[in-house]
Write an enzyme that holds these catalytic residues in place. Structure first.
Site, PDB file in Angstrom:
ATOM      1  N   PHE A 116      -5.209   2.909  -4.036  1.00 43.91           N
ATOM      2  CA  PHE A 116      -5.872   2.050  -3.043  1.00 43.91           C
ATOM      3  C   PHE A 116      -5.365   2.296  -1.627  1.00 43.91           C
ATOM      4  O   PHE A 116      -6.019   1.904  -0.659  1.00 43.91           O
ATOM      5  CB  PHE A 116      -5.696   0.571  -3.425  1.00 43.91           C
ATOM      6  CG  PHE A 116      -4.421  -0.042  -2.893  1.00 43.91           C
ATOM      7  CD1 PHE A 116      -3.205   0.193  -3.501  1.00 43.91           C
ATOM      8  CD2 PHE A 116      -4.443  -0.847  -1.768  1.00 43.91           C
ATOM      9  CE1 PHE A 116      -2.033  -0.353  -2.993  1.00 43.91           C
ATOM     10  CE2 PHE A 116      -3.279  -1.406  -1.252  1.00 43.91           C
ATOM     11  CZ  PHE A 116      -2.072  -1.158  -1.872  1.00 43.91           C
ATOM     12  N   LYS A 117      -4.201   2.941  -1.491  1.00 40.12           N
ATOM     13  CA  LYS A 117      -3.666   3.158  -0.144  1.00 40.12           C
ATOM     14  C   LYS A 117      -4.606   4.002   0.716  1.00 40.12           C
ATOM     15  O   LYS A 117      -4.593   3.889   1.938  1.00 40.12           O
ATOM     16  CB  LYS A 117      -2.276   3.776  -0.222  1.00 40.12           C
ATOM     17  CG  LYS A 117      -1.257   2.785  -0.774  1.00 40.12           C
ATOM     18  CD  LYS A 117       0.164   3.256  -0.640  1.00 40.12           C
ATOM     19  CE  LYS A 117       1.132   2.140  -1.008  1.00 40.12           C
ATOM     20  NZ  LYS A 117       1.107   1.822  -2.455  1.00 40.12           N
ATOM     21  N   ASP A 118      -5.463   4.809   0.069  1.00 40.82           N
ATOM     22  CA  ASP A 118      -6.461   5.569   0.835  1.00 40.82           C
ATOM     23  C   ASP A 118      -7.392   4.659   1.626  1.00 40.82           C
ATOM     24  O   ASP A 118      -7.903   5.054   2.672  1.00 40.82           O
ATOM     25  CB  ASP A 118      -7.331   6.415  -0.109  1.00 40.82           C
ATOM     26  CG  ASP A 118      -6.567   7.562  -0.754  1.00 40.82           C
ATOM     27  OD1 ASP A 118      -5.645   8.101  -0.122  1.00 40.82           O
ATOM     28  OD2 ASP A 118      -6.915   7.913  -1.902  1.00 40.82           O
TER      29      ASP A 118
END
Ligand SMILES: *Cc1c(COP(=O)(O)O)cnc(C)c1O
Length: 476
Positions: A116-118
């Protein structure tokens, strides 16, 4: 919109001033002076924007409430350039998958690095490039990673003008898949540095370089860690998108369950809730490193030493302290900067803990702010992964499993709960094999990446050597 520090310094700054910064000069974290309020009519409009124009335009609508020093047309273009089906795999960007009655999984992990860091980092890459070009400046991002953050940063910054990334990681300690993801990048502005040591050695190098203020200024050293306000702001958007997909009317409430480490992800949920998004509970799910669960259960926040910080099978949640937690505590204490400083600076430095048990405001964490928490262990992860596969034919990753385990314990009848999927199972294949006896599916674009040529230099755990590399590359 102006931004202040959680430790009470009187200065106020605008968005682009804090974009490239880390901590505020007084050691606090930046927050907006107020949270813009979303009326019922506005929420209905955002619902239409998401359904008819898509995620990128929803992002623009929300970001523009907080950013008034980038022209609207430019900000919209940056959002549209970031949130595309090519980069995130689907036109919906963050589709909800139905698991069972009242339980949804929000897919946040179909970006370039499958975590999810993208969602935030891809936007940050475009914002950095835009702002650096506007200023005519360059930035050298120096980081330490044991996996997800480093690769998300590299995939966000690769090929960006004005930015170089120097990413240290402990040699041989990341999974083969994670190593291949990072080291196969051949972009000229990406430098992978494998340090002969452990993750703490990498972090020590970053600290040593950053503490050399002369070097830091001369070589424009920056970071992209999770305390960056722009990252947190980008994450607010998918709470709106999740809510909109899970409901048909604004009268409905939804809870979110969030696999948590540094409290960045769930803090974005707190911001969305403070804006008036009808969120019922924010469920903080931790693994064996249960600093946050302990706080929400007891009112005691106790930072762990390295001997009490466990290496788990949801490694991106293995934290000794939660670096974004100060933002929530500032709100909990009625935005009292002096009181926040007394806890995070004085008490934590002196005692390694603080205790809000007898503070009447502690009850607000659950009452006024909707926080509840729970903990999940390795055995829970295995059981949850297995049950989800057997009952629903869905393979989930270890972090998402922590979120689902706690969601099922904490959900309330009649209120849908959305579990945030924070990574895809292929990143943590060994535990999936342990749970299911089979390898997780590998997205086609990652077929055979372990065999690609690697661009990485191995170095001793020595800050001077890393500085020399940075100086050499900036001169080249
Ligand atoms: C970073 C990360 C988390 C923890 O998120 P925080 O914002 O630090 O709470 C959870 N799961 C995965 C897969 C991550 O990469």
């Amino acid at each position: 919109m102006l931004y202040l520090s959680t430790r009470g310094a009187p200065e106020r700054k605008r968005f682009c001033e804090i974009l490239l910064e880390g901590l505020a000069p007084d050691g606090g974290l930046y927050l907006p002076e107020t949270y813009p309020q979303i009326s019922d009519a506005t929420l209905s409009r955002l619902r239409t924007v998401y359904h008819t124009q898509g995620y990128a335009d929803l992002a623009f609508e929300i970001l523009s409430l907080y950013i008034d020093d980038i022209p609207a047309d430019d900000l919209r273009a940056l959002c549209r350039k970031t949130y595309t089906a090519e980069v995130f795999g689907t036109g919906e960007i963050v589709p909800l998958r139905h698991l069972e009655d009242g339980v949804w999984i929000e897919a946040l992990s179909n970006g370039p690095t499958l975590a999810f860091k993208d969602m935030a980092m891809q936007l940050l890459g475009n914002l950095f490039e835009y702002e650096l070009a506007r200023r005519g400046e360059e930035l050298n991002i120096l980081g330490a990673t044991s996996g997800d953050t480093g690769s998300a940063a590299e995939y966000a910054m690769r090929g960006k003008k004005g930015v170089r990334v120097f990413m240290t990681s402990p040699a041989g300690r990341m999974s083969p898949f994670q190593q291949a993801q990072m080291f196969s990048l051949q972009d000229a502005n990406i430098y992978n540095i494998a340090i002969e040591g452990v993750f703490d050695d990498c972090q020590d190098i970053v600290k040593a370089v950053s503490n050399d203020l002369e070097f830091k200024r001369q070589y424009k050293i920056g970071t992209v860690n999770s305390i960056n306000w722009a990252r947190l702001l980008a994450q607010v958007v998918y709470y709106f998108a999740g809510y909109i997909q899970a409901t048909e009317s604004n009268a409905q409430k939804v809870s979110f369950s969030v696999p948590s480490g540094n409290f960045g992800n769930v803090c974005a949920g707190h911001v969305a809730r403070q804006m008036g998004l009808p969120i019922d509970k924010l469920v903080v799910a931790t693994n064996e490193n249960d600093v946050l669960d302990e706080f929400f259960r007891t009112g005691v926040y106790r930072v762990r030493g390295s001997a009490d910080t466990f290496e788990t099978s949801s490694p991106s949640m293995d934290i000794s302290k939660a670096s974004n937690f100060e933002r929530f505590v500032f709100d909990l204490l009625g935005r009292d900067g002096a009181a926040t400083k007394a806890l995070f600076c004085d008490a934590l430095n002196r005692d390694g803990r603080f205790d809000l048990r007898s503070d009447p405001r502690f009850a607000d964490a659950a009452g006024k702010y909707g926080f509840v928490s729970g903990k999940s262990t390795h055995a829970d992860r295995l059981a949850t992964i297995k049950a989800t596969w057997e009952q629903h034919g869905m393979v989930i990753d270890t972090h998402t499993a922590d979120g689902l385990k706690v969601a099922l314990e904490r959900r309330v009848a009649g209120v849908p709960i959305v579990v945030l999927e924070t990574a895809l199972p292929i990143k943590f294949a060994a535990t999936i094999v342990e749970a299911l006896g089979r390898e997780p599916e590998r997205p086609a674009k990652f077929e055979g990446i372990e065999a690609l040529p690697k661009k990485v230099q191995v170095m001793k755990a020595d800050a001077a050597a890393v500085k020399a590399l940075i100086a050499r590359e900036c001169a080249a």
